[in-house]
Design a protein around this motif. Sequence first.
Motif, PDB file in Angstrom:
ATOM      1  N   UNK A   1       0.850  -1.182   0.000  1.00 53.10           N
ATOM      2  CA  UNK A   1       0.000   0.000   0.000  1.00 53.10           C
ATOM      3  C   UNK A   1       0.885   1.231   0.000  1.00 53.10           C
ATOM      4  N   UNK A   2       0.319   2.349  -0.379  1.00 54.77           N
ATOM      5  CA  UNK A   2       1.067   3.589  -0.300  1.00 54.77           C
ATOM      6  C   UNK A   2       0.151   4.718   0.146  1.00 54.77           C
TER       7      UNK A   2
ATOM      8  N   UNK B   1       6.839  11.138 -10.525  1.00 58.84           N
ATOM      9  CA  UNK B   1       6.705  11.924  -9.297  1.00 58.84           C
ATOM     10  C   UNK B   1       5.437  11.593  -8.515  1.00 58.84           C
ATOM     11  N   UNK B   2       4.369  11.239  -9.195  1.00 61.92           N
ATOM     12  CA  UNK B   2       3.135  10.892  -8.514  1.00 61.92           C
ATOM     13  C   UNK B   2       3.201   9.573  -7.760  1.00 61.92           C
ATOM     14  N   UNK B   3       4.282   8.827  -7.939  1.00 60.55           N
ATOM     15  CA  UNK B   3       4.494   7.616  -7.158  1.00 60.55           C
ATOM     16  C   UNK B   3       5.062   7.920  -5.782  1.00 60.55           C
ATOM     17  N   UNK B   4       5.436   9.152  -5.551  1.00 58.11           N
ATOM     18  CA  UNK B   4       5.998   9.546  -4.269  1.00 58.11           C
ATOM     19  C   UNK B   4       5.000   9.292  -3.152  1.00 58.11           C
ATOM     20  N   UNK B   5       5.415   8.518  -2.163  1.00 59.34           N
ATOM     21  CA  UNK B   5       4.544   8.147  -1.059  1.00 59.34           C
ATOM     22  C   UNK B   5       5.325   7.311  -0.066  1.00 59.34           C
ATOM     23  N   UNK B   6       4.710   7.092   1.078  1.00 55.23           N
ATOM     24  CA  UNK B   6       5.215   6.118   2.018  1.00 55.23           C
ATOM     25  C   UNK B   6       4.589   4.778   1.655  1.00 55.23           C
ATOM     26  N   UNK B   7       5.409   3.784   1.431  1.00 57.11           N
ATOM     27  CA  UNK B   7       4.934   2.479   1.010  1.00 57.11           C
ATOM     28  C   UNK B   7       4.934   1.513   2.179  1.00 57.11           C
TER      29      UNK B   7
ATOM     30  N   UNK C   1       3.728  -3.274   8.019  1.00 54.21           N
ATOM     31  CA  UNK C   1       5.077  -2.796   8.233  1.00 54.21           C
ATOM     32  C   UNK C   1       5.064  -1.342   8.645  1.00 54.21           C
ATOM     33  N   UNK C   2       6.230  -0.813   8.939  1.00 54.45           N
ATOM     34  CA  UNK C   2       6.340   0.565   9.405  1.00 54.45           C
ATOM     35  C   UNK C   2       6.372   1.577   8.271  1.00 54.45           C
ATOM     36  N   UNK C   3       6.576   1.105   7.070  1.00 53.85           N
ATOM     37  CA  UNK C   3       6.608   1.971   5.910  1.00 53.85           C
ATOM     38  C   UNK C   3       8.014   2.330   5.476  1.00 53.85           C
ATOM     39  N   UNK C   4       8.168   2.536   4.192  1.00 59.05           N
ATOM     40  CA  UNK C   4       9.426   3.013   3.637  1.00 59.05           C
ATOM     41  C   UNK C   4       9.112   4.110   2.625  1.00 59.05           C
ATOM     42  N   UNK C   5       9.847   5.190   2.705  1.00 58.61           N
ATOM     43  CA  UNK C   5       9.554   6.359   1.887  1.00 58.61           C
ATOM     44  C   UNK C   5      10.145   6.216   0.496  1.00 58.61           C
ATOM     45  N   UNK C   6       9.323   6.490  -0.491  1.00 56.53           N
ATOM     46  CA  UNK C   6       9.753   6.545  -1.879  1.00 56.53           C
ATOM     47  C   UNK C   6       9.504   7.955  -2.392  1.00 56.53           C
ATOM     48  N   UNK C   7      10.550   8.598  -2.839  1.00 61.11           N
ATOM     49  CA  UNK C   7      10.437   9.946  -3.370  1.00 61.11           C
ATOM     50  C   UNK C   7      10.991   9.977  -4.785  1.00 61.11           C
TER      51      UNK C   7
END
Length: 119
Positions: A37-38, A87-93, A110-116
């Motif tokens: 999820x994001x 750029x629109x894929x930027x989110x916490x995954x 999970x705790x999430x991983x940032x994608x920028x």
Amino acid sequence: QVQLVESGGGLVQAGGSLRLSCAASGSIFSFNTMGWYRQAPGKQRELVAAVTRGGITNYLDSVKGRFTISRDNVKNTAYLQMNSLKPEDTANYYCNADSGSGSLRKNYWGQGTQVTVSS
């Protein structure tokens, strides 16, 4: 105690690629469906991709053809290969997984991983 830990996020230029991993620890049984999820700032969390134990996948329309979800059932690890990033894929995954059935069914995050993704 089952834990899901994401890794692989980071900063990438538009058109680039990243591979996210979701490693499960403390689990004895394999998961049912695993997914990614994001959530971007100010937006609702959305399902990006999911894969069943048998390998059936589904994707968010906007990532179809660019992202690929996979899993290792022995290691209870999920992956998300992200190509042609925008750029629109930027989110916490966030990684998500289900285990068990009936009264023994459990859901993990999970705790999430940032994608920028930069322009």
